[in-house]
Design a protein around this motif. Structure first.
Motif, PDB file in Angstrom:
ATOM      1  N   PHE A 171       0.836  -1.197   0.000  1.00 53.86           N
ATOM      2  CA  PHE A 171       0.000   0.000   0.000  1.00 53.86           C
ATOM      3  C   PHE A 171       0.877   1.256   0.000  1.00 53.86           C
ATOM      4  O   PHE A 171       0.655   2.189  -0.777  1.00 53.86           O
ATOM      5  CB  PHE A 171      -0.936   0.001   1.215  1.00 53.86           C
ATOM      6  N   VAL A 172       1.891   1.266   0.867  1.00 56.98           N
ATOM      7  CA  VAL A 172       2.777   2.443   0.950  1.00 56.98           C
ATOM      8  C   VAL A 172       3.458   2.671  -0.405  1.00 56.98           C
ATOM      9  O   VAL A 172       3.504   3.801  -0.911  1.00 56.98           O
ATOM     10  CB  VAL A 172       3.830   2.270   2.076  1.00 56.98           C
ATOM     11  N   ALA A 173       3.942   1.601  -1.016  1.00 57.72           N
ATOM     12  CA  ALA A 173       4.652   1.739  -2.298  1.00 57.72           C
ATOM     13  C   ALA A 173       3.708   2.282  -3.373  1.00 57.72           C
ATOM     14  O   ALA A 173       4.078   3.157  -4.164  1.00 57.72           O
ATOM     15  CB  ALA A 173       5.224   0.389  -2.715  1.00 57.72           C
ATOM     16  N   ARG A 174       2.462   1.773  -3.378  1.00 58.57           N
ATOM     17  CA  ARG A 174       1.544   2.216  -4.430  1.00 58.57           C
ATOM     18  C   ARG A 174       1.034   3.642  -4.187  1.00 58.57           C
ATOM     19  O   ARG A 174       0.852   4.407  -5.132  1.00 58.57           O
ATOM     20  CB  ARG A 174       0.364   1.238  -4.551  1.00 58.57           C
ATOM     21  N   LEU A 175       0.835   4.022  -2.921  1.00 53.04           N
ATOM     22  CA  LEU A 175       0.397   5.401  -2.653  1.00 53.04           C
ATOM     23  C   LEU A 175       1.520   6.381  -3.003  1.00 53.04           C
ATOM     24  O   LEU A 175       1.280   7.447  -3.570  1.00 53.04           O
ATOM     25  CB  LEU A 175      -0.037   5.576  -1.192  1.00 53.04           C
ATOM     26  N   LYS A 176       2.737   5.980  -2.693  1.00 52.95           N
ATOM     27  CA  LYS A 176       3.910   6.812  -3.046  1.00 52.95           C
ATOM     28  C   LYS A 176       3.973   7.002  -4.570  1.00 52.95           C
ATOM     29  O   LYS A 176       4.109   8.127  -5.060  1.00 52.95           O
ATOM     30  CB  LYS A 176       5.183   6.103  -2.560  1.00 52.95           C
ATOM     31  N   ALA A 177       3.806   5.902  -5.305  1.00 52.76           N
ATOM     32  CA  ALA A 177       3.869   5.998  -6.774  1.00 52.76           C
ATOM     33  C   ALA A 177       2.773   6.934  -7.275  1.00 52.76           C
ATOM     34  O   ALA A 177       3.006   7.787  -8.142  1.00 52.76           O
ATOM     35  CB  ALA A 177       3.723   4.611  -7.392  1.00 52.76           C
ATOM     36  N   GLY A 178       1.573   6.803  -6.699  1.00 49.12           N
ATOM     37  CA  GLY A 178       0.453   7.659  -7.115  1.00 49.12           C
ATOM     38  C   GLY A 178       0.730   9.120  -6.812  1.00 49.12           C
ATOM     39  O   GLY A 178       0.477   9.999  -7.642  1.00 49.12           O
ATOM     40  N   ALA A 179       1.257   9.399  -5.619  1.00 51.67           N
ATOM     41  CA  ALA A 179       1.546  10.793  -5.234  1.00 51.67           C
ATOM     42  C   ALA A 179       2.594  11.388  -6.174  1.00 51.67           C
ATOM     43  O   ALA A 179       2.513  12.561  -6.555  1.00 51.67           O
ATOM     44  CB  ALA A 179       2.029  10.843  -3.787  1.00 51.67           C
ATOM     45  N   GLU A 180       3.561  10.577  -6.553  1.00 44.37           N
ATOM     46  CA  GLU A 180       4.646  11.100  -7.389  1.00 44.37           C
ATOM     47  C   GLU A 180       4.214  11.306  -8.834  1.00 44.37           C
ATOM     48  O   GLU A 180       4.900  11.968  -9.605  1.00 44.37           O
ATOM     49  CB  GLU A 180       5.869  10.165  -7.287  1.00 44.37           C
ATOM     50  N   GLN A 181       3.046  10.728  -9.183  1.00 48.50           N
ATOM     51  CA  GLN A 181       2.548  10.926 -10.557  1.00 48.50           C
ATOM     52  C   GLN A 181       1.632  12.144 -10.681  1.00 48.50           C
ATOM     53  O   GLN A 181       1.226  12.493 -11.792  1.00 48.50           O
ATOM     54  CB  GLN A 181       1.776   9.693 -11.005  1.00 48.50           C
ATOM     55  N   LEU A 182       1.290  12.778  -9.568  1.00 47.48           N
ATOM     56  CA  LEU A 182       0.390  13.933  -9.655  1.00 47.48           C
ATOM     57  C   LEU A 182       1.054  15.035 -10.478  1.00 47.48           C
ATOM     58  O   LEU A 182       2.242  15.335 -10.294  1.00 47.48           O
ATOM     59  CB  LEU A 182       0.063  14.463  -8.250  1.00 47.48           C
ATOM     60  N   VAL A 183       0.271  15.614 -11.381  1.00 49.16           N
ATOM     61  CA  VAL A 183       0.829  16.644 -12.265  1.00 49.16           C
ATOM     62  C   VAL A 183       0.529  18.021 -11.674  1.00 49.16           C
ATOM     63  O   VAL A 183      -0.626  18.388 -11.466  1.00 49.16           O
ATOM     64  CB  VAL A 183       0.213  16.531 -13.681  1.00 49.16           C
ATOM     65  N   MET A 184       1.597  18.777 -11.394  1.00 49.18           N
ATOM     66  CA  MET A 184       1.424  20.118 -10.811  1.00 49.18           C
ATOM     67  C   MET A 184       1.524  21.167 -11.912  1.00 49.18           C
ATOM     68  O   MET A 184       2.289  21.002 -12.853  1.00 49.18           O
ATOM     69  CB  MET A 184       2.561  20.414  -9.830  1.00 49.18           C
ATOM     70  N   GLY A 185       0.780  22.254 -11.725  1.00 55.63           N
ATOM     71  CA  GLY A 185       0.905  23.333 -12.704  1.00 55.63           C
ATOM     72  C   GLY A 185      -0.242  24.310 -12.603  1.00 55.63           C
ATOM     73  O   GLY A 185      -0.994  24.324 -11.626  1.00 55.63           O
ATOM     74  N   ARG A 186      -0.363  25.095 -13.671  1.00 49.78           N
ATOM     75  CA  ARG A 186      -1.368  26.165 -13.700  1.00 49.78           C
ATOM     76  C   ARG A 186      -2.786  25.594 -13.768  1.00 49.78           C
ATOM     77  O   ARG A 186      -3.010  24.575 -14.421  1.00 49.78           O
ATOM     78  CB  ARG A 186      -1.133  27.061 -14.917  1.00 49.78           C
ATOM     79  N   PRO A 187      -3.762  26.298 -13.153  1.00 52.15           N
ATOM     80  CA  PRO A 187      -5.132  25.787 -13.103  1.00 52.15           C
ATOM     81  C   PRO A 187      -5.734  25.465 -14.464  1.00 52.15           C
ATOM     82  O   PRO A 187      -6.486  24.504 -14.606  1.00 52.15           O
ATOM     83  CB  PRO A 187      -5.916  26.928 -12.460  1.00 52.15           C
ATOM     84  N   GLU A 188      -5.406  26.288 -15.485  1.00 53.71           N
ATOM     85  CA  GLU A 188      -6.093  26.129 -16.773  1.00 53.71           C
ATOM     86  C   GLU A 188      -5.542  24.979 -17.615  1.00 53.71           C
ATOM     87  O   GLU A 188      -6.145  24.588 -18.612  1.00 53.71           O
ATOM     88  CB  GLU A 188      -6.074  27.442 -17.564  1.00 53.71           C
ATOM     89  N   ASP A 189      -4.410  24.391 -17.206  1.00 52.75           N
ATOM     90  CA  ASP A 189      -3.834  23.268 -17.948  1.00 52.75           C
ATOM     91  C   ASP A 189      -4.676  22.013 -17.678  1.00 52.75           C
ATOM     92  O   ASP A 189      -4.785  21.571 -16.534  1.00 52.75           O
ATOM     93  CB  ASP A 189      -2.380  23.067 -17.474  1.00 52.75           C
ATOM     94  N   PRO A 190      -5.277  21.422 -18.721  1.00 58.37           N
ATOM     95  CA  PRO A 190      -6.193  20.295 -18.493  1.00 58.37           C
ATOM     96  C   PRO A 190      -5.519  19.043 -17.935  1.00 58.37           C
ATOM     97  O   PRO A 190      -6.191  18.135 -17.442  1.00 58.37           O
ATOM     98  CB  PRO A 190      -6.778  20.020 -19.889  1.00 58.37           C
ATOM     99  N   ASN A 191      -4.185  18.983 -18.030  1.00 57.77           N
ATOM    100  CA  ASN A 191      -3.492  17.801 -17.492  1.00 57.77           C
ATOM    101  C   ASN A 191      -3.171  17.928 -16.012  1.00 57.77           C
ATOM    102  O   ASN A 191      -2.749  16.967 -15.369  1.00 57.77           O
ATOM    103  CB  ASN A 191      -2.167  17.580 -18.235  1.00 57.77           C
ATOM    104  N   VAL A 192      -3.356  19.136 -15.480  1.00 56.87           N
ATOM    105  CA  VAL A 192      -2.921  19.394 -14.100  1.00 56.87           C
ATOM    106  C   VAL A 192      -3.945  18.894 -13.092  1.00 56.87           C
ATOM    107  O   VAL A 192      -5.139  19.149 -13.236  1.00 56.87           O
ATOM    108  CB  VAL A 192      -2.662  20.909 -13.915  1.00 56.87           C
TER     109      VAL A 192
END
Ligand SMILES: NC(=O)c1ccc[n+]([C@@H]2O[C@H](COP(=O)([O-])OP(=O)(O)OC[C@H]3O[C@@H](n4cnc5c(N)ncnc54)[C@H](O)[C@@H]3O)[C@@H](O)[C@H]2O)c1
Ligand SMILES: O=C/C=C/C=C(\O)C(=O)O
Length: 486
Positions: free
Chosen positions: A304-325
């Motif tokens: 669970f820890v490994a998979r939650l870590k992987a998920g957190a590290e895949q979050l895309v950060m950026g500007r609000p209007e970017d549809p991938n963010v």
């Protein structure tokens, strides 16, 4: 420069004390506009206009007329959807992908759902025997409370404000709203919508400013405010309760949380990971219902820890209007300082940092924003401050457990009691555990799945009272028993 004025008696008016403060966008710290700060006279004028409106055309509206008007308000929010979306995302920095699915549609839905509830809810009636044999009929009659003060926070500004304004108006009250100083835009825009829909002046008023010695305090201390509904921090709730005690005014309190997620080994792992990722990190962790304590049954802990870590590290950060963010900044620099102080404290208290723990490199363009990394810890003692105190950031601690009783005890060992999420495919266990949680809401195999007909609110220091569905009627109306001798 854009200006956010008060909305009083159907008009946008400047600060009577000629004071303004800057509203900044947390994405890159640019100035969005100037907010007019209310003095006592502005708050007096708003309350006076709300009180007079109770005696004007609004007070004479039939229930059907009110409901028709509120449906129009909902439709108009949807027609101006893009403007609300842009305003909300500028103020908060949250991704449009999120606000377009949660904040704005719910902002509109809040006006429809409560109108329907009020229209369809019966009042009680008891026929009683009397010595003369003719009997008497008791029936309940609900009338509006009067002027309701709505004090709302910055995390879901339009959603949480309309969640109170919707039922308040559906029940025939008038409101004075004090939105968070961090997020003045959508409450102000809603004033335009009220005028466009023909809502009589004074029914919906907005005053801007801060809490202590400012608009918040002036409003909650005002004698002509009949009841106060508040969403925000527990400590602020205590101050407001003290103010409400003068004149014995009713309160509804939706406050903080330190919510547990409980993951049993027999869960559907994909669902539990997806739900926990959302509950810890959506809206940059700034959701009162968010999970900051995750308890995972030992056999699946490492995975669970490994998979939650992987998920957190895949979050895309950026500007609000970017549809991938899917991950924005925190709401402000002062909140960033608070969250980072907990990131540091976690290390001092002996946590293992699984991922995150600091500030991401967002490049030249966004370097002045209130960005922090999504963060996961393990290894903390249950008495650590990071386990006990609400952080309200994108972070969670994960701890293994060995028995159902042990995890129930961990989950309940907090002054808060807002919500819990339980992940298991065993429905008997789910029910057994859910019923033992000292909270107002439990999700089984889901999180933040909301039906507006249900009761919403917290136990212990997470709140007083329930809003939602018919439950809000207790707060937004005065119930009178009328006894008619036959
Ligand atoms: N239980 C819920 O439904 C729920 C929902 C969302 C947020 N929250 C809680 O809200 C908090 C985050 O929001 P916040 O930081 O805006 O909360 P906050 O308590 O700092 O502020 C909330 C509102 O209260 C006003 N205020 C502050 N001091 C006041 C005073 N003395 N008198 C009158 N008004 C005053 C603020 O200006 C703001 O409008 C978190 O604790 C979160 O858990 C709870
Ligand atoms: O941050 C808290 C979120 C609260 C959500 C609601 O009040 C709701 O969905 O009605």
């Amino acid at each position: 420069m854009k200006e956010f004025k008060h909305f009083i008696n159907g008009q946008f008016v400047p600060s009577s004390i000629s004071k303004t403060f800057e509203n900044r966008c947390p994405v890159d710290d640019h100035v969005i506009g100037l907010v007019h700060e209310a003095g006592k006279a502005d708050v007096d004028a708003a309350v006076k206009s709300a009180k007079s409106a109770m005696h004007g055309p609004w007070g004479k509206f039939t229930q059907a007329q009110r409901i028709q008007l509120l449906n129009k308000v909902a439709d108009r929010i949807n027609e101006r959807f893009d403007e609300f979306l842009e305003a909300e995302c500028l103020d908060t920095g949250k991704p449009q992908k999120i606000a377009s699915h949660i904040d704005i549609p719910r902002g509109a839905a809040n006006f429809k759902a409560f109108s329907e509830t009020v229209a369809n809810h019966p009042t009680e009636s008891f026929r009683m025997d009397t010595p003369d044999g003719k009997g008497a009929l008791n029936y309940g009659h609900r009338s509006p409370k009067g002027v309701i003060a709505v004090i709302s926070p910055w995390n879901l500004p339009l959603l949480l404000m309309t969640w109170k304004v919707g039922p308040a108006l559906a029940c025939g009250n008038t409101v004075v709203v004090k939105p968070s100083e961090e997020t003045p835009a959508t409450a102000t825009l809603l004033g335009e919508v009220m005028n466009e829909c023909g809502v009589p002046p004074g029914v919906y008023n907005v005053v801007h400013g801060f809490g202590p010695n400012s608009a918040g305090a002036y409003l909650t201390e005002h004698n002509d405010v009949d009841a106060i509904t508040f969403t925000g921090e527990t400590r602020t709730g205590e101050t407001i309760m003290r103010a409400a005690s003068v004149g014995l005014r009713n309160i509804s309190m939706e406050c903080g949380g330190k919510n547990p997620g409980i993951v049993f080994a027999d869960c559907d792992m994909d669902k539990a990971i997806e739900g926990t990722l959302r509950s810890a990190f959506v809206n940059c962790g700034q959701v009162c219902l968010g999970t900051e304590r995750v308890y995972v049954e030992r056999p699946i802990f490492e995975e669970f820890v490994a998979r939650l870590k992987a998920g957190a590290e895949q979050l895309v950060m950026g500007r609000p209007e970017d549809p991938n963010v899917d991950f924005g900044p925190l709401v402000s620099h002062s909140h960033k300082e608070k969250v980072l102080s907990y990131y540091q404290l976690a290390v001092e208290e002996g946590a293992t940092v699984v991922t995150g723990g600091g500030v991401p490199d967002m490049g030249e363009d966004l370097k002045n924003g209130a960005w922090v990394q999504p963060t996961i810890w393990t290894g903390l003692d249950e008495n650590a401050r990071v386990i006990k105190e609400e952080i309200f950031g994108p972070c969670c601690h994960i701890r293994p457990f060995d028995s159902e009783q042990e995890v129930i005890d961990f989950a309940n060992d907090t002054p808060y009691g807002l919500c819990a999420a339980v992940w298991t495919e065993n429905s008997s266990r789910a029910t057994r555990v859910a019923e033992q949680m000292h909270v107002g809401l439990v999700w089984v195999n889901s999180w933040f799945l909301r039906d507006l007909r249900t009761a919403f609110g917290g136990a212990k220091e997470s709140g007083i009272g329930r809003e939602g569905g018919v439950h809000g009627l207790e707060f937004y109306t005065e119930l009178k028993n009328i006894c008619v001798k036959l």
